[in-house]
Motif scaffolding. Sequence first.
Motif, PDB file in Angstrom:
ATOM      1  N   PRO A  89     -66.060  37.344  16.913  1.00  0.00           N
ATOM      2  CA  PRO A  89     -65.605  38.569  16.239  1.00  0.00           C
ATOM      3  C   PRO A  89     -65.176  38.315  14.791  1.00  0.00           C
ATOM      4  O   PRO A  89     -65.407  39.155  13.919  1.00  0.00           O
ATOM      5  N   ALA A  90     -64.575  37.156  14.535  1.00  0.00           N
ATOM      6  CA  ALA A  90     -64.140  36.837  13.171  1.00  0.00           C
ATOM      7  C   ALA A  90     -65.319  36.708  12.219  1.00  0.00           C
ATOM      8  O   ALA A  90     -65.203  37.002  11.025  1.00  0.00           O
ATOM      9  N   ALA A  91     -66.468  36.264  12.742  1.00  0.00           N
ATOM     10  CA  ALA A  91     -67.664  36.157  11.906  1.00  0.00           C
ATOM     11  C   ALA A  91     -68.162  37.532  11.503  1.00  0.00           C
ATOM     12  O   ALA A  91     -68.521  37.770  10.345  1.00  0.00           O
ATOM     13  N   LYS A  92     -68.189  38.445  12.448  1.00  0.00           N
ATOM     14  CA  LYS A  92     -68.614  39.817  12.141  1.00  0.00           C
ATOM     15  C   LYS A  92     -67.648  40.463  11.137  1.00  0.00           C
ATOM     16  O   LYS A  92     -68.068  41.200  10.232  1.00  0.00           O
ATOM     17  N   ALA A  93     -66.360  40.185  11.290  1.00  0.00           N
ATOM     18  CA  ALA A  93     -65.373  40.713  10.341  1.00  0.00           C
ATOM     19  C   ALA A  93     -65.600  40.132   8.949  1.00  0.00           C
ATOM     20  O   ALA A  93     -65.441  40.830   7.935  1.00  0.00           O
ATOM     21  N   ALA A  94     -65.966  38.847   8.879  1.00  0.00           N
ATOM     22  CA  ALA A  94     -66.252  38.226   7.585  1.00  0.00           C
ATOM     23  C   ALA A  94     -67.449  38.880   6.915  1.00  0.00           C
ATOM     24  O   ALA A  94     -67.457  39.090   5.691  1.00  0.00           O
ATOM     25  N   ALA A  95     -68.472  39.241   7.711  1.00  0.00           N
ATOM     26  CA  ALA A  95     -69.634  39.940   7.150  1.00  0.00           C
ATOM     27  C   ALA A  95     -69.222  41.272   6.552  1.00  0.00           C
ATOM     28  O   ALA A  95     -69.650  41.639   5.441  1.00  0.00           O
ATOM     29  N   ASP A  96     -68.385  42.001   7.274  1.00  0.00           N
ATOM     30  CA  ASP A  96     -67.902  43.293   6.770  1.00  0.00           C
ATOM     31  C   ASP A  96     -67.117  43.103   5.471  1.00  0.00           C
ATOM     32  O   ASP A  96     -67.248  43.898   4.528  1.00  0.00           O
TER      33      ASP A  96
END
Length: 361
Positions: free
Chosen positions: A253-260
């Motif tokens: 989930p932290a990776a997806k948040a970083a993309a955002d």
Amino acid sequence: MNHDTPDGHDHVLLHSEGRAAYLTLNRPKALNALSHPMVLRIEEALTAWADDPSVEVVVIRGAGERGLCAGGDIRAIHEDARTGGTASADFWRDEYRLNALIARYPKPYVALMDGIVMGGGVGVSAHGSVRIVTERSRVAMPETGIGFVPDVGGTYLLALAPGELGTHLALTGTPVGAADALLCGLADHFVASSALPDLARELATDSVHAVLARHVEQPPAGDLASAREWIDHCYAAETAEEIIARLRASDAPAAKAAADTLLTKSPTAVKVTLAALRRARLLGPLERVLEQEYRVSCAALVSPDLVEGIRAQVVDKDRNPRWTPGTLEEVGPAAVERYFAPLDANELRLDANPSDQEVVW
């Protein structure tokens, strides 16, 4: 050496006691943001103390309760960029010279990185020989959020971080606490914030090693060590577009948040930052990287994103920057390369020869 002179110099307080000299950034209402006179004042003091046999250690700290330093005076930079001025280029030239001086300083340079330490605050602390963080520390290079690129030797420091941790921090501007600052090589020791007054006072009478032995502790756990797998995989991609694709495809989930997060930053700044970090790894000493950063910063000064980013984040505070161009795909190789173009007669040139003096602890 106890003098606090007018014309803005009251923003840097100098004091000597025993074997120690203390440098206090004193603009607490502005979170000790650095102005050009402050940079010159710091350089003058450090140069004098380097040759003063009564000074055996230098300590830098910030006034107030919020932090060491939130960076440069970006409102002044905004006005300069908006009006087509050159004062910021003059400021950066002297600021980067100061960063190099700190990195080569011949005496222990103890930076108390308590609270907020961002941008230029990293430049006057993280190049020092003794870098202390606390449970209150929030260390960051958040430049991509204002259409700028990490400077003050930030690309040098982050390029040296393990794996791709530095790439993650540089592109997203994510602030880190004590444990992660230690992991990334931005700091050396953890000391409780409440112990800093005693630590600073004891340096006037005792050696750095002895004082640290009394106060250094283990920091609270950080976040980045457990995230290395996805960070190293995603940020090793060749392009910014591919980095975002990998982040989105990750199960973390932290990776997806970083993309955002990345998609809210200046597309140009993201691509230039990625290029700057990768070039920094090949440039050698800090001085060569600072020279590259000067070219990049001068190019950013005449780009639309710097004015727009500061407007949105600091001046109008609508948090809705309109980047030009608006997407990563629209930022081509030529647009990135422009930031690294030689400045010819205006180049910053720094001596990279190590000091002949050995730091005595």
